[in-house]
Write an enzyme that holds these catalytic residues in place. Sequence first.
Site, mmCIF file in Angstrom:
data_model
loop_
_atom_site.group_PDB
_atom_site.id
_atom_site.type_symbol
_atom_site.label_atom_id
_atom_site.label_comp_id
_atom_site.label_asym_id
_atom_site.label_seq_id
_atom_site.Cartn_x
_atom_site.Cartn_y
_atom_site.Cartn_z
ATOM 1 N N THR A 184 0.856 -1.183 0.000
ATOM 2 C CA THR A 184 0.000 0.000 0.000
ATOM 3 C C THR A 184 0.893 1.234 0.000
ATOM 4 O OG1 THR A 184 -1.789 1.142 1.164
ATOM 5 C CG2 THR A 184 -0.201 -0.016 2.540
ATOM 6 N N GLU A 328 -4.007 -2.587 5.770
ATOM 7 C CA GLU A 328 -3.343 -3.127 6.955
ATOM 8 C C GLU A 328 -4.331 -3.782 7.920
ATOM 9 O OE1 GLU A 328 -3.013 -0.168 5.603
ATOM 10 O OE2 GLU A 328 -0.999 0.659 5.779
ATOM 11 N N LYS A 439 -6.665 10.393 -2.321
ATOM 12 C CA LYS A 439 -7.249 9.128 -2.780
ATOM 13 C C LYS A 439 -8.194 9.376 -3.942
ATOM 14 C CE LYS A 439 -8.070 4.672 -0.945
ATOM 15 N NZ LYS A 439 -8.593 3.789 0.070
ATOM 16 N N TRP A 444 -4.232 5.508 -4.196
ATOM 17 C CA TRP A 444 -3.502 6.569 -3.512
ATOM 18 C C TRP A 444 -2.538 7.348 -4.411
ATOM 19 C CZ3 TRP A 444 -5.487 7.875 0.856
ATOM 20 C CH2 TRP A 444 -5.982 6.941 1.759
#
Length: 537
Positions: A184, A328, A439, A444
Site C-alpha cells: 500500500t 493493513e 485518494k 492513492w
Amino acid sequence: MEGLMMHRPLRIADILAHAAQIYPEEGIVSARTEGDIHRQSYAQTAARVAQLAHGLIAAGVKPGDRVATLAWNGYRHFELYYAISGIGAVCHTINPRLSAEQMAYIVGHAEDSLLFFDTTFLPIIEGLSGQFPPSLRYVAMADEDKQPESKVELLNYEAMLNGQPEQFDWPEFDETTAAALCYTSGTTGNPKGTLYSHRSTVLHALCTAISLPKVLREGSRILPVVPLFHVNAWGLPYSAPLTGASLVMPGPGLDGPSLFKLMDAEQVYSAWGVPTVWLGLQQEIAAQGRLTEGFGHLVVGGSAAPRAMIEAFEKEGVDVCHAWGMTEMSPIGTVGNLPPSMEDAPLSEKLEIKRKQGRRAFGVDMKIIGEDGSAQPQDGTAEGELFVRGNTIAAGYYNNPEATAEAIDGEGWFGTGDIARISPNGTLSITDRSKDLIKSGGEWISSIDMENVVMGHPNVANCAAIAVPSEKWGERPMLIVVAKGEPPAPEALRDMLEEHFAKWQLPDDILFVEELPLTATGKVSKLTLRRQYAAAG
Ligand code: AMP
C-alpha cells in the site's frame, strides 16, 4: 489452568475444501479477458487448485517464496490465492495501477520468484522485465491456444495444470505462516507491504461473515468490483466460499454498462466496490430505467460514500452498507448495518446513519487520540486520530522497520492516519485524514512525493499538492506553486512528474500563487488550502 481443547492451525486451504464439499452448487462465474463467460463450481475449483499447487511445486516454488500476480478478478486469480498459500508460499498481489517505478520497486522488494499475469498486462511485463529481477519467471494466465507471443520468455498457466493430480495433501504448518502480501502507498517514498497470515485471513473471513450475514450466506451471488489486487478484494475470496456464497468476477469490464450487463445476466444480489465505480453503474441504471435482476445490496468503502449516492440507491430499493477499513486491516474494520429497530425508520434517519462508516466489526478494537496525545471519549463528539488493534491488523510492514516504527504506537496499536469520532454504540465517523495522501478512485497518490519532484525545478520556490473533491473520483490532485523568477510552464512540471507517477496520478490543475498559507509552526497549511480550493474539483 489450560483449556483442554484441540488446537488445529487455521489454514486457508480448509476454506476451499469446506466449500467444495458443503456448497458444491456454488462457485465462481468469471467474465474472462478472453471475452467469454466462464463457470466453475467450488468443487471444480478445488480440483484445479490442487493441480496448480502441483504445478507450482514442479516449477520449484518452495514454502515462504513470494509468487506475484498481476491480474483482474477471475477464477484463475482466485485459484492462485489458494494454491500459493496452500503450499506455504506467499501470494503477492500487484496493483497494475501503480507507476512503473513503484511496480519495479515492489517486485524487487518482495523478491518474487514467479509472476502470473493476465494477458492484458503483457505490455507492463514487456516494458518492465528489464527492471524486474533477472531470475523472475513469467506465467501467462491464458488458455494454451491463446498464449501470447512475446520477446519475454513466458510459461503458460493451463500447461502448468495439465496432467497434474486433482488432489493435494495440503501441508500443515503454523497458523501464523505468511499467506499473502499486499503493498500500500506510503505517505512518502516507496509502498509498504502488509503480510497477512493464515490465521489473520481465516479470522477475518469469519469476522466478516458475522458482520454481513444478509450477504455472506449460501446461495447469495456477490460481485467483487473491488480488485483481488487491492486488499484481497476485501476478503471475499475467503468469506464467500466459507459461507457458501458464489462470486461473480467482472474481469477488466468495470464501466457502468459492462457491470450492468454482467449483474443482470448473473442475478447479482450484492456488489462490492469503491464509490467511483457505483457512479458509472448508477448512470447505467438511470439509462436503462431499471435495476439489474436480483440486485438488492451494495457494499461501498475505500473512500467516503457520498450521501447522495447512498440515497439514490436506497430509493431504488438497494440496501447500502458503508464500510471502512485499510489494507493493513485485512481490510474490514467497520460495517454499516442498521439495527433491526431502524428497518422501518424514515429514509432521512437511515441516511444519517448510513453516511457514517458503520459499526466496529468483532475483533477490531479502536481508540481515538486527541491532539494533546490523550485518549478521547467515544461519545460521538470528541475527535482524534484513530488507532486500531486486533488479530486481523498488521503488526508491522514486511522488511521495513522504519515504516513499522512509525505506524505502531508505544502500546502496540496501529495508527490509521484517519481522523474520526466514535459514538457510544461503536459507530465510526471518519471526518478527515492526517496522512498526506490523496485518494482518487480508490487509489492513492502521495502529495509529499509529488511536492518533492516539483521542488526539483529551479524556478519553483515552494509548492503544495492537495486533494480537491471530485464527484467522479472522490478526490483529484491539485498542485499549487510559488514560482521563483519566471514561472515554469505547467507542461514542464507535468513532464517531470510523469517520470515518477502513473498518468492518472498527475494533477489536473496546476496553479501559481504569490505565497502559501502557513500554520503556527511555519508549515504549509494544507487544511487552509483544501478549504480554499474545495469548490475547484
Ligand atoms: P486502503 O489501504 O487503500 O484500503 O486505504 C485505507 C484508507 O482509505 C483509510 O485509512 C481511509 O483513509 C480511507 N477509507 C477507506 N474506507 C473509507 C470510508 N468508508 N470512508 C472514508 N475513508 C475511507
